[in-house]
Design a protein around this motif. Structure first.
Motif, short mmCIF file in Angstrom:
data_model
loop_
_atom_site.label_atom_id
_atom_site.label_comp_id
_atom_site.label_asym_id
_atom_site.label_seq_id
_atom_site.Cartn_x
_atom_site.Cartn_y
_atom_site.Cartn_z
N ASP A 68 0.86 -1.17 0.01
CA ASP A 68 -0.19 0.12 0.00
C ASP A 68 0.92 1.32 0.08
O ASP A 68 1.84 1.21 0.78
N PRO A 69 0.63 2.39 -0.72
CA PRO A 69 1.50 3.44 -1.04
C PRO A 69 1.68 4.06 0.34
O PRO A 69 2.70 4.73 0.85
N ALA A 70 0.53 4.19 1.13
CA ALA A 70 0.81 4.88 2.36
C ALA A 70 1.54 4.40 3.19
O ALA A 70 2.58 5.02 3.98
N LEU B 289 3.97 13.14 -2.57
CA LEU B 289 3.48 11.85 -2.73
C LEU B 289 2.04 11.76 -1.74
O LEU B 289 1.10 11.09 -2.11
N ARG B 290 2.56 12.18 -0.67
CA ARG B 290 1.35 11.94 0.34
C ARG B 290 0.16 12.61 0.03
O ARG B 290 -0.87 12.49 0.13
N TYR C 276 -1.65 10.97 -2.53
CA TYR C 276 -2.42 9.82 -2.23
C TYR C 276 -3.53 10.29 -1.02
O TYR C 276 -4.29 9.33 -0.57
N SER D 120 -3.07 11.25 1.85
CA SER D 120 -2.78 10.45 3.19
C SER D 120 -1.74 11.18 3.83
O SER D 120 -1.07 11.68 3.46
#
Length: 119
Positions: A28-30, A100-101, A104, A106
């Motif tokens: 998962d990216p997060a 990136l956060r 997404y 997140s």
């Protein structure tokens, strides 16, 4: 501080290799961002720490009384210091994590990662 040994440093590099392998599994990216976040911290992350390590190595070699004072030795010390500057320039990678956060939507926390690691 306990004495450092080549084995303790190898353990560190093995942990980084494990992280790389894990990231290749497409987590998962997060979670991936949370795991990488400490590595790219703008003050204490790998680029900054490794740059400091290379500068300290260059200084230790240069100042040691048994180091030959030759043009080749001076060039090698200069190469270490140049590499240190190039690595230190990468400290801005923490901004990539921020973006990136945002991408997404997140804001992973260390606690979330720690709780998963404890499972």
């Amino acid at each position: 501080m306990p004495a450092l040994t080549p084995d303790t440093i190898r353990t560190l590099t093995e942990t980084l290799a494990d992280l790389t392998d894990y990231l290749r599994e497409a987590p998962d990216p997060a979670e991936a961002l949370a795991l990488v976040e400490p590595l790219l911290d703008e003050y204490n992350g790998l680029p900054v720490q490794f740059a400091d390590t290379l500068r300290a190595l260059a200084r230790a070699v240069q100042e040691h009384p048994d180091t030959p004072r030759t043009p080749q030795g001076n060039l090698l010390i200069t190469e270490l210091r140049t590499a240190a500057w190039e690595l230190a320039d990468q400290h801005t990678l923490h901004y990539v994590l921020d973006e990136l956060r945002f991408l997404y939507g997140s804001s992973p926390t260390h606690a979330a990662v720690c709780s998963r690691a404890a499972e």
